[in-house]
Design a protein around this motif. Structure first.
Motif, mmCIF file in Angstrom:
data_model
loop_
_atom_site.group_PDB
_atom_site.id
_atom_site.type_symbol
_atom_site.label_atom_id
_atom_site.label_comp_id
_atom_site.label_asym_id
_atom_site.label_seq_id
_atom_site.Cartn_x
_atom_site.Cartn_y
_atom_site.Cartn_z
ATOM 1 N N THR A 140 0.840 -1.200 0.000
ATOM 2 C CA THR A 140 0.000 0.000 0.000
ATOM 3 C C THR A 140 0.873 1.246 0.000
ATOM 4 N N ASN A 141 1.418 1.561 -1.143
ATOM 5 C CA ASN A 141 2.231 2.748 -1.353
ATOM 6 C C ASN A 141 2.373 2.944 -2.864
ATOM 7 N N TYR A 142 2.943 4.050 -3.255
ATOM 8 C CA TYR A 142 3.226 4.288 -4.667
ATOM 9 C C TYR A 142 4.712 4.066 -4.918
ATOM 10 N N SER A 143 5.073 3.877 -6.182
ATOM 11 C CA SER A 143 6.380 3.290 -6.482
ATOM 12 C C SER A 143 7.346 4.231 -7.181
ATOM 13 N N GLU A 144 8.631 4.005 -6.868
ATOM 14 C CA GLU A 144 9.690 4.682 -7.620
ATOM 15 C C GLU A 144 9.685 4.254 -9.080
ATOM 16 N N PHE A 145 9.146 3.055 -9.379
ATOM 17 C CA PHE A 145 9.049 2.630 -10.770
ATOM 18 C C PHE A 145 8.034 3.475 -11.532
ATOM 19 N N GLY A 146 7.031 4.000 -10.820
ATOM 20 C CA GLY A 146 6.117 4.942 -11.458
ATOM 21 C C GLY A 146 6.853 6.178 -11.938
ATOM 22 N N LEU A 147 7.858 6.605 -11.156
ATOM 23 C CA LEU A 147 8.665 7.759 -11.566
ATOM 24 C C LEU A 147 9.531 7.424 -12.775
ATOM 25 N N ILE A 148 10.055 6.198 -12.791
ATOM 26 C CA ILE A 148 10.890 5.785 -13.918
ATOM 27 C C ILE A 148 10.050 5.726 -15.196
ATOM 28 N N VAL A 149 8.832 5.188 -15.085
ATOM 29 C CA VAL A 149 7.921 5.168 -16.238
ATOM 30 C C VAL A 149 7.604 6.586 -16.678
ATOM 31 N N ALA A 150 7.333 7.472 -15.715
ATOM 32 C CA ALA A 150 7.001 8.854 -16.040
ATOM 33 C C ALA A 150 8.175 9.582 -16.687
ATOM 34 N N SER A 151 9.411 9.241 -16.278
ATOM 35 C CA SER A 151 10.579 9.904 -16.869
ATOM 36 C C SER A 151 10.692 9.617 -18.359
ATOM 37 N N VAL A 152 10.119 8.489 -18.785
ATOM 38 C CA VAL A 152 10.136 8.126 -20.209
ATOM 39 C C VAL A 152 8.880 8.615 -20.919
ATOM 40 N N ALA A 153 7.703 8.415 -20.289
ATOM 41 C CA ALA A 153 6.432 8.653 -20.969
ATOM 42 C C ALA A 153 5.766 9.969 -20.593
ATOM 43 N N LEU A 154 5.959 10.453 -19.349
ATOM 44 C CA LEU A 154 5.259 11.657 -18.875
ATOM 45 C C LEU A 154 6.224 12.573 -18.112
ATOM 46 N N PRO A 155 7.243 13.107 -18.763
ATOM 47 C CA PRO A 155 8.227 13.917 -18.024
ATOM 48 C C PRO A 155 7.615 15.139 -17.346
ATOM 49 N N GLU A 156 6.519 15.678 -17.899
ATOM 50 C CA GLU A 156 5.892 16.855 -17.294
ATOM 51 C C GLU A 156 5.164 16.528 -15.982
ATOM 52 N N TRP A 157 4.953 15.237 -15.713
ATOM 53 C CA TRP A 157 4.263 14.811 -14.498
ATOM 54 C C TRP A 157 5.218 14.265 -13.440
ATOM 55 N N LEU A 158 6.506 14.418 -13.663
ATOM 56 C CA LEU A 158 7.483 13.855 -12.721
ATOM 57 C C LEU A 158 7.382 14.469 -11.327
ATOM 58 N N VAL A 159 7.259 15.781 -11.258
ATOM 59 C CA VAL A 159 7.221 16.441 -9.948
ATOM 60 C C VAL A 159 5.969 16.060 -9.154
ATOM 61 N N PRO A 160 4.751 16.128 -9.739
ATOM 62 C CA PRO A 160 3.576 15.685 -8.964
ATOM 63 C C PRO A 160 3.674 14.225 -8.524
ATOM 64 N N LEU A 161 4.174 13.352 -9.407
ATOM 65 C CA LEU A 161 4.296 11.941 -9.034
ATOM 66 C C LEU A 161 5.360 11.737 -7.962
ATOM 67 N N ALA A 162 6.453 12.491 -8.047
ATOM 68 C CA ALA A 162 7.501 12.378 -7.028
ATOM 69 C C ALA A 162 6.967 12.777 -5.663
#
Length: 521
Positions: free
Chosen positions: A309-331
């Protein structure tokens, strides 16, 4: 050199958050945000340099390589792992994507990619939490790690598709890589235990895996994972993973620092993170009910779900490739979920004890084979831990005591012993549910031969707590550990090296007292 100052700052904040029980990466993200916020007041320029970006990329490759080293088929080929991960991923995307689309006025593609990023759980946090509680080998720990590995594979597929790379004709060479496995095994055997082992890992992850796959038009992340997976079945794969752990963590500092330096979160990013935090319990509930559907007990389902029950650093890695503009909110979302998840997981067992009367009614009547109550029947001697010491004890006793049984928490080891004709079954002495369901009516003596001191202490305490009055004996390397084992309830704890010396001397004495084979004195 700005990178040196930034990394020093990251170290300070990472150490600070670690002292309060949080993962250091929370401090690394905070360091990046603070550096970005201090740029204007101090009239300095803070932006990610090529060197920092390169370090960040190397950190991602090493992370995926170490994930590959754990990618053993037996750890993920089970209904609860495959079904639990895939169903959770699909349901999360089906629910989150439309919600994000309508609430945040996004495109369908962006909403879907954000839902995918939020569907993953943190490998770093869950592994650290389970390891700190010595529950990686417990049934619920193995289920959680298996699901995390499946999620990492899904993330890798998404990254490869989002990158849109077109493979070259040389990419077909990848299908011949399994032929190199014997050579890689020999290199790993020959690399020793020191710096050559680390260099071999860097060579495979960064050069052959990363640059090699990139050269033929494939994802370098995929290359790192593949080369790690090729070594997963080697006996020293986990030693290689441990040797690379610190190097990987250092490089990942660059990745999290780079995200923070990218800019301070604005109001919309904070709002996004808070909304994601509000729906976080739904993520855990979904895991809980899915695992129950695969016949796990309420306790195992609850503990596995809570660690996920948490969010993942892998979500950030995916975002760095597919959604760079969403990196800060996801981080920010990932960091806040860690702030909640890490302390809650410390009290996981206490929480279950408080709410078990509400959770157990959801259990099905049929239970998973690994969670069936264990009865030792007519067993008289129980050997816990079937490594070299436990196996030697079992073989020595097997002639004089046919009613001996061995227990071990490694399924592969149990299977090998069973094929060799030994009476060995799977059980984890560190799993409290094992002790709750154990029946041992005829046992007279127990040998504690597990490799770690904590397992021996837990076993000794629980044996006495169950009312066992028979003989408990253990072995250890150190006198202070022997005292702890005896204090926990064991009758005797022998020092391994001392007993080895006695055994060697007894062989010499035996030789001196026996006549020579040819009758000579």
């Amino acid at each position: 050199m700005p990178e040196a100052i930034w990394i020093s700052f990251a170290f300070g904040l990472g150490l600070l958050v670690k002292t309060v029980g949080l993962p250091p990466l929370v401090g690394y993200l905070a360091a990046g945000f603070l550096l970005s916020g201090l740029a204007a007041p101090l009239n300095i320029t803070v932006e990610a340099t090529n060197a920092l970006e390169h370090i960040a990329h190397l950190g991602v490759l090493l992370l995926l390589f170490t994930v590959g080293l754990k990618l053993k088929l037996r750890s993920i080929i089970s209904p609860e792992v495959i079904g639990g991960s895939l169903f959770h991923f699909a349901i999360t995307c089906v629910v989150f994507a439309p919600g994000l689309y309508w609430l945040m006025d996004l495109t369908w593609q962006t909403a879907l990619l954000l839902a995918i990023a939020l569907s993953f759980s943190s490998t770093v946090l869950a592994a650290k939490v389970l390891e700190s509680k010595r529950e990686l080998r417990a049934f619920h720990g193995r289920v959680a790690i298996g699901i995390l590995i499946m999620q990492d594979l899904i993330a890798l597929v998404v990254m490869s598709l989002a990158a849109g790379q077109t493979p070259s004709q040389w990419a077909l060479v990848v299908f011949g890589l399994p032929l190199l496995r014997p050579l890689l095994f020999r290199l790993l055997d020959a690399s020793g235990h020191d710096e050559l082992l680390v260099l071999l890992g860097l060579l495979l992850a960064l050069a052959l895996g990363g640059l090699g796959f990139e050269a033929v038009g494939l994802s370098p992340e995929l290359g790192a994972l593949v080369f790690g997976a090729m070594l997963a079945n080697h006996p020293r794969s986990q030693e290689l993973a441990k040797s690379l752990w610190s190097v990987k963590e250092v490089f990942l500092v660059g990745f999290f620092l780079q995200i923070g330096i990218g800019g301070l979160p604005d109001g919309s990013a904070v709002l996004f993170a808070l909304i994601a935090l509000l729906v976080l319990p739904l993520k855990g509930m979904l895991f809980f009910f899915l695992l129950l559907a695969f016949r796990l007990r309420a306790r195992s389902s609850f503990l596995s779900a809570l660690s996920l029950t948490n969010y993942s650093e892998f979500g950030l890695i995916v975002a760095s490739v597919a959604l760079p503009e969403w990196l800060v909110p996801l981080a920010l979302t990932v960091a806040i979920s860690f702030l909640v998840s890490a302390p809650v997981n410390r009290f996981a067992h206490t929480l279950y004890e408080r709410f078990n009367f509400r959770l157990t009614p959801y259990e099905g009547k049929r239970h998973h084979p690994d969670e069936q109550p264990i009865s030792l029947g007519s067993t008289k001697v129980l050997i816990m831990g079937m490594g070299r010491t436990g196996t030697a004890a079992y073989d020595y006793l097997s002639d004089s005591e046919p009613r001996a049984m061995g227990l071990d928490s490694d399924p592969a080891k149990v299977s090998k012993h069973q094929k060799d004709g030994r009476n060995v079954v799977f059980a984890d002495a560190e799993d409290i549910s094992f002790w709750q369901s154990l029946h041992m009516p005829a046992v007279e003596a127990v040998i504690l031969a597990m490799g770690d001191i904590e397992g021996k202490l837990i076993a000794a305490r629980n044996l006495r707590k169950k009312g066992f009055t028979g003989y408990i004996v253990a072995h250890t390397l150190y006198e202070d550990e022997a005292q702890q084992i005896r204090a926990a309830g064991a009758d005797q704890a022998y020092l391994t090296m001392s007993e080895t010396g006695v055994a060697l001397a007894s062989q010499l004495t035996k030789r001196q007292t026996e006549p020579a084979p040819d009758g000579r004195d």
